[in-house]
Design an enzyme around this catalytic site. Structure first.
Site, PDB file in Angstrom:
ATOM      1  CB  THR A  23      -1.763   4.078   4.234  1.00  0.00           C
ATOM      2  OG1 THR A  23      -0.613   4.132   5.069  1.00  0.00           O
ATOM      3  CG2 THR A  23      -1.950   5.430   3.569  1.00  0.00           C
ATOM      4  CB  CYS A  29       4.150  10.036   4.483  1.00  0.00           C
ATOM      5  SG  CYS A  29       5.341   9.787   5.810  1.00  0.00           S
ATOM      6  CG  HIS A  46       2.655   5.616   4.180  1.00  0.00           C
ATOM      7  ND1 HIS A  46       1.713   5.511   5.175  1.00  0.00           N
ATOM      8  CD2 HIS A  46       3.411   6.679   4.507  1.00  0.00           C
ATOM      9  CE1 HIS A  46       1.909   6.482   6.060  1.00  0.00           C
ATOM     10  NE2 HIS A  46       2.944   7.198   5.679  1.00  0.00           N
TER      11      HIS A  46
END
Lengths: 161, 205
Positions: A23, A29, A46
């Protein structure tokens, strides 16, 4: 041939050996990586927010720590992995902008990371690496061969966990 | 009270678009005054995007960009963020203070904070004039990092309301030097403030 599978924001994916998961540009996040060393099944989420419970529009399970981890575990188990063998590696939860007068909303990264730790503990999944906090973005790559987590930053180099 | 902002509602979107237009116009005027040169501005593009599409506008999630972030205080609360890619950031500082071999140094950073402050201030003051609400912005906080990481901040704010992000894209061009500056504004009132903001303009959610 192994493939690098991309996980977007508010997204989750499960991969088999020899594929890897990534990711890009995690900020506040949190990237959650789960690994079953026996079957080499990996999962990555995520997440953007700590809990689906406070929010009415919560259909996207991958957006919240609580629902994303549950979904990841269930998808990995349906591929033959077993939760009792899982361990987790987590990264992200940064605070990209800071002010001297802090309010809660600004510490969302920290709250995300805390929620992830708590949920993993409740589910009995040990955390093998915790690379959260700070004020910078991270790209992560998670490898099914050995559960290695690679963390890349802008200007702060690469770290292997 | 609804806790969900419907960005598919065309009236709400039209109002937000108009706010974006006027705010950006005011920001361009401020920029022109500041550099004492003619500044052209394209009609701002107001977009509602999925989370994943947002970093793509700025060259992908790992592309290093500059974000200038402010808290909004007063009758409405929330935040406003101004984002530029690195070449636009350097061009913007160059418009103000032309230099040879411009680099992304401390000087550039402090100049950007100040320019961000003036542009966002102009933006918010036009919003204030339009709605008759008292709105002011905090001191700026600046970050230079991966687009994905910078944009996670507005994405998370919008994420509490739905699955999309409202983004206002502005292009400023200084007429003579033809130096292009692409800037993106994210206006993110807190949920309760959306109602106040739209209500003050006669729109009910």
């Amino acid at each position: 041939m192994s493939t690098m599978i991309k996980v977007g924001m508010a997204d989750l994916k499960v991969a088999d050996f020899p594929n890897a998961l990534t990711t890009l540009g995690l900020g506040s996040c949190v990237g959650i990586c789960l690994y079953d060393p026996l079957t080499k099944v990996t999962g990555m989420a995520h997440i953007m927010l700590p809990s689906s419970k406070a929010i009415r529009k919560n259909e996207n399970v991958a957006k919240f720590a609580d629902t994303a981890i549950a979904e990841l575990v269930s998808q990995m188990e349906s591929k033959g992995a077993k939760k009792s063998r899982f361990y987790a590696k987590i990264a992200g939860g940064a605070q990209m902008f800071s002010f001297s007068s802090q309010n809660d909303a600004m510490k969302i990264g920290e709250r995300n990371a805390e929620a992830v730790r708590m949920i993993l503990k409740e589910m009995g999944i040990p955390i093998k690496a915790d690379e959260t906090g700070g004020n910078f973005g991270r790209t992560i790559e998670f490898y099914s061969e050995d559960g290695k987590l690679l963390i890349k930053t802008a200007g702060k180099g690469i770290k292997e966990l | 009270m609804s806790d969900q902002l419907n960005l598919n509602n065309s009236i709400v979107l039209d109002v937000l678009r108009e706010i974006g237009n006027i705010g950006a116009g005011n920001a361009a005027t401020s920029l022109a005054k500041m550099i004492d040169k003619k500044v052209d501005m394209k009609v701002p593009i107001v977009n509602v995007l999925e989370f994943d599409e947002v970093p793509e506008m700025l060259g992908g999630p790992e592309n290093v960009v500059c974000g200038i972030f402010f808290k909004i205080e007063g009758d409405i609360t929330g935040s406003i963020m101004f984002v530029l890619d690195q070449s636009s950031a350097i061009n913007l500082v160059d418009l103000l203070m032309p230099r040879d071999n411009a680099e992304f140094d401390e000087f550039t950073i402090s100049a950007l904070k100040e320019i961000g402050n003036i542009l966002s201030g102009a933006y918010v003051s036009s919003l204030s004039g339009l709605t008759n609400l008292k709105i002011k912005i905090s001191i700026p906080a600046l970050a230079i990092d991966m687009a994905g990481a910078i944009l996670s901040v507005p994405a998370i704010e919008f994420g509490q309301m739905g699955d999309s992000v409202l983004i206002i894209q502005n292009e400023f061009i200084e007429t003579n030097a033809s130096k292009k500056v692409d800037g993106y504004f994210f206006l993110i009132p807190d949920m309760e403030s959306y109602e106040v903001l739209l209500g003050s303009l006669g729109v009910t959610l």
